[in-house]
Enzyme design. Structure first.
Site, mmCIF file in Angstrom:
data_model
loop_
_atom_site.group_PDB
_atom_site.id
_atom_site.type_symbol
_atom_site.label_atom_id
_atom_site.label_comp_id
_atom_site.label_asym_id
_atom_site.label_seq_id
_atom_site.Cartn_x
_atom_site.Cartn_y
_atom_site.Cartn_z
ATOM 1 N N HIS A 1 0.790 -1.220 0.000
ATOM 2 C CA HIS A 1 0.000 0.000 0.000
ATOM 3 C C HIS A 1 0.831 1.283 0.000
ATOM 4 O O HIS A 1 0.286 2.371 -0.239
ATOM 5 C CB HIS A 1 -0.997 -0.013 1.169
ATOM 6 C CG HIS A 1 -2.303 0.630 0.836
ATOM 7 N ND1 HIS A 1 -3.455 0.428 1.565
ATOM 8 C CD2 HIS A 1 -2.643 1.497 -0.164
ATOM 9 C CE1 HIS A 1 -4.444 1.137 1.026
ATOM 10 N NE2 HIS A 1 -3.974 1.794 -0.014
ATOM 11 N N ASP B 1 -10.140 -0.344 3.523
ATOM 12 C CA ASP B 1 -8.980 -0.988 4.165
ATOM 13 C C ASP B 1 -9.348 -1.432 5.579
ATOM 14 O O ASP B 1 -10.152 -0.769 6.250
ATOM 15 C CB ASP B 1 -7.854 0.062 4.229
ATOM 16 C CG ASP B 1 -6.468 -0.529 4.419
ATOM 17 O OD1 ASP B 1 -6.336 -1.565 5.092
ATOM 18 O OD2 ASP B 1 -5.512 0.087 3.899
ATOM 19 N N HIS C 1 -7.124 -1.251 7.745
ATOM 20 C CA HIS C 1 -6.196 -0.390 8.485
ATOM 21 C C HIS C 1 -6.393 1.077 8.104
ATOM 22 O O HIS C 1 -6.993 1.383 7.069
ATOM 23 C CB HIS C 1 -4.750 -0.794 8.175
ATOM 24 C CG HIS C 1 -4.467 -2.248 8.382
ATOM 25 N ND1 HIS C 1 -4.553 -3.169 7.358
ATOM 26 C CD2 HIS C 1 -4.129 -2.945 9.490
ATOM 27 C CE1 HIS C 1 -4.256 -4.378 7.820
ATOM 28 N NE2 HIS C 1 -4.000 -4.283 9.120
ATOM 29 N N ASP D 1 -3.637 3.167 7.866
ATOM 30 C CA ASP D 1 -2.412 3.573 7.174
ATOM 31 C C ASP D 1 -2.102 5.045 7.421
ATOM 32 O O ASP D 1 -1.690 5.790 6.528
ATOM 33 C CB ASP D 1 -2.494 3.241 5.666
ATOM 34 C CG ASP D 1 -2.568 1.733 5.436
ATOM 35 O OD1 ASP D 1 -2.227 0.962 6.361
ATOM 36 O OD2 ASP D 1 -2.980 1.313 4.338
ATOM 37 N N HIS E 1 4.086 0.756 4.382
ATOM 38 C CA HIS E 1 2.698 0.521 3.910
ATOM 39 C C HIS E 1 1.664 0.892 4.979
ATOM 40 O O HIS E 1 0.474 0.978 4.659
ATOM 41 C CB HIS E 1 2.494 -0.925 3.416
ATOM 42 C CG HIS E 1 2.279 -1.946 4.484
ATOM 43 N ND1 HIS E 1 1.556 -3.113 4.279
ATOM 44 C CD2 HIS E 1 2.699 -1.997 5.768
ATOM 45 C CE1 HIS E 1 1.527 -3.826 5.392
ATOM 46 N NE2 HIS E 1 2.214 -3.182 6.298
ATOM 47 N N ASP F 1 -7.390 -1.665 -0.488
ATOM 48 C CA ASP F 1 -6.469 -2.670 0.074
ATOM 49 C C ASP F 1 -7.286 -3.951 0.205
ATOM 50 O O ASP F 1 -8.334 -3.961 0.865
ATOM 51 C CB ASP F 1 -5.998 -2.139 1.439
ATOM 52 C CG ASP F 1 -4.975 -3.033 2.122
ATOM 53 O OD1 ASP F 1 -5.008 -4.256 1.911
ATOM 54 O OD2 ASP F 1 -4.160 -2.491 2.900
ATOM 55 N N ASP G 1 -7.036 -6.357 1.983
ATOM 56 C CA ASP G 1 -7.264 -6.837 3.356
ATOM 57 C C ASP G 1 -8.497 -6.205 4.009
ATOM 58 O O ASP G 1 -8.873 -6.576 5.125
ATOM 59 C CB ASP G 1 -6.004 -6.727 4.228
ATOM 60 C CG ASP G 1 -5.607 -5.296 4.601
ATOM 61 O OD1 ASP G 1 -6.465 -4.405 4.684
ATOM 62 O OD2 ASP G 1 -4.389 -5.090 4.831
ATOM 63 N N GLU H 1 -1.860 -4.824 -2.221
ATOM 64 C CA GLU H 1 -1.599 -5.833 -1.181
ATOM 65 C C GLU H 1 -1.946 -7.269 -1.596
ATOM 66 O O GLU H 1 -2.000 -8.156 -0.738
ATOM 67 C CB GLU H 1 -2.287 -5.469 0.148
ATOM 68 C CG GLU H 1 -1.789 -4.157 0.791
ATOM 69 C CD GLU H 1 -0.451 -4.282 1.533
ATOM 70 O OE1 GLU H 1 -0.037 -5.418 1.865
ATOM 71 O OE2 GLU H 1 0.187 -3.230 1.758
HETATM 72 N N1 LIG Z 1 -1.463 -1.399 4.034
HETATM 73 C C1 LIG Z 1 -1.458 -2.206 5.073
HETATM 74 N N2 LIG Z 1 -1.769 -3.474 4.944
HETATM 75 N N3 LIG Z 1 -1.095 -1.682 6.252
HETATM 76 C C2 LIG Z 1 -0.997 -2.425 7.473
HETATM 77 C C3 LIG Z 1 -0.465 -1.573 8.576
HETATM 78 C C4 LIG Z 1 -0.308 -2.325 9.861
HETATM 79 C C5 LIG Z 1 0.123 -1.471 11.044
HETATM 80 N N4 LIG Z 1 -0.868 -0.473 11.344
HETATM 81 C C6 LIG Z 1 1.471 -0.816 10.767
HETATM 82 O O1 LIG Z 1 1.605 0.377 10.725
HETATM 83 O O2 LIG Z 1 2.432 -1.500 10.584
HETATM 84 MN MN LIG Z 2 -3.612 -0.496 3.560
HETATM 85 MN MN LIG Z 3 -4.718 -2.963 5.182
#
Ligand SMILES: NC(=[NH2+])NCCC[C@H](N)C(=O)O
Ligand SMILES: [Mn+2]
Ligand SMILES: [Mn+2]
Length: 299
Positions: A99, A122, A124, A126, A139, A226, A228, A271
């Protein structure tokens, strides 16, 4: 005249720890994205992939940031290509990659708008910076960097900052937020539909609200999806899966409603990690979602 879509791959896995997201663009192409879009009626141009090379994996001892230089170089290259696609008047469709490549996509896209909106689909946020990141993985930082927060090298990609304003962002599907991200969301008043809210309101209402919110305040909307965001049942091929995610139909419906709205002006799907996947299930899912987003009709 046929509407034109330009595809660009960003085969980059250096913004996180699980190797293999660099094969995402291939997996999505093998799942038939070009055919699928041509069948809808688009003229599709596949620009191939940006060059990444094989940089050595490094962690900055002072900041804990991983592979900063390589991630910055890749994003600069991506920003240039996306800019060129925009210059040609095509719809940019970016295939990730992890990402962190959203920084480059937004750098290429955002200067063509006064008030670009972003849908961040997402699990998350990010929204981490060097200070708040639990992992040092870039990411987890692209949305913050695009807001102008975090490492200068990331923020300044494309030569201008910020790319977006906090009031023009909608996050959908969130269920894993770090403490610093929660604080930033509150501080900036960023609009977030967590899984809790999506369960309660239902996806139709969430998308109606999202679309009308962005329609009245933006002059273009980028979708950063994303994989996920979806439950690992449907998207097993991702590096940071989180249970309790969005469903297959729920997500296709979200894309179909975006198609009906005519709101989306650029998109990226990130991702997809074929090494962690089951027979390209996640790559195929990505293509299904792209079909829905770009107006595929059943009847
Ligand atoms: N694009 C993603 N899958 N990001 C996941 C981030 C996970 C976690 N918040 C981190 O900063 O490491
Ligand atoms: Mn993400
Ligand atoms: Mn994510």
């Amino acid at each position: 005249m046929k509407k034109k879509i330009s595809i660009i791959g960003a085969p980059m896995d250096l913004g996180q720890l699980r190797r293999g997201v660099d094969m995402g663009p291939s997996a999505i192409r093998y799942a038939g994205i070009v055919d699928r879009l041509e069948r809808i009626g688009y003229e599709v141009h596949d620009w191939g992939d940006i060059q990444i090379g094989r940089p050595k994996l490094v962690t900055d001892p002072k900041t804990g940031l991983r592979n900063l230089e390589a991630v910055v170089n890749a994003n600069k290259r991506l920003a240039e290509k996306v800019d060129e696609i925009m210059e040609n008047g095509h719809f940019p469709l970016v295939l990730g990659g992890d990402h962190s490549i959203a920084i480059g996509t937004l750098a290429g896209v955002s200067k063509y708008y006064d008030r670009l909106g972003v849908i961040w689909y997402d699990a998350h946020g990010d929204l981490n910076t060097v200070e708040t990141s639990p992992s040092g993985n870039i990411h987890g930082m692209p949305l913050a960097a695009s807001l102008g927060l975090g490492a200068k090298e990331l923020v300044e990609i494309g030569g201008y900052s910020p790319k977006i304003k906090s009031e023009n962002i909608v996050i959908i599907g969130a269920r894993s937020l770090d403490p610093g991200e929660k604080q930033l969301i509150k501080e900036k008043g960023i609009k977030v539909y967590t899984m809790h809210e999506i369960d309660k309101l239902g996806m139709p209402r969430v998308m109606e609200e999202t679309i009308s919110y962005l329609k009245e305040r933006t002059d273009g909307v980028h979708l950063s999806l994303d994989l996920d965001a979806l439950d690992p049942l449907f998207a097993p091929g991702v590096g940071t899966p989180v249970v309790g995610g969005l469903g297959y139909r729920e997500s296709n419906l979200a894309m179909e409603m975006l198609a009906e709205s005519g709101l989306i002006t650029s998109a990226e799907f990130v991702e997809v990690n074929p090494i962690l996947d089951e027979r390209n299930k996640t790559g195929i899912l990505a293509v299904d979602l792209m079909g829905s987003l770009l107006g595929e009709q059943l009847l």
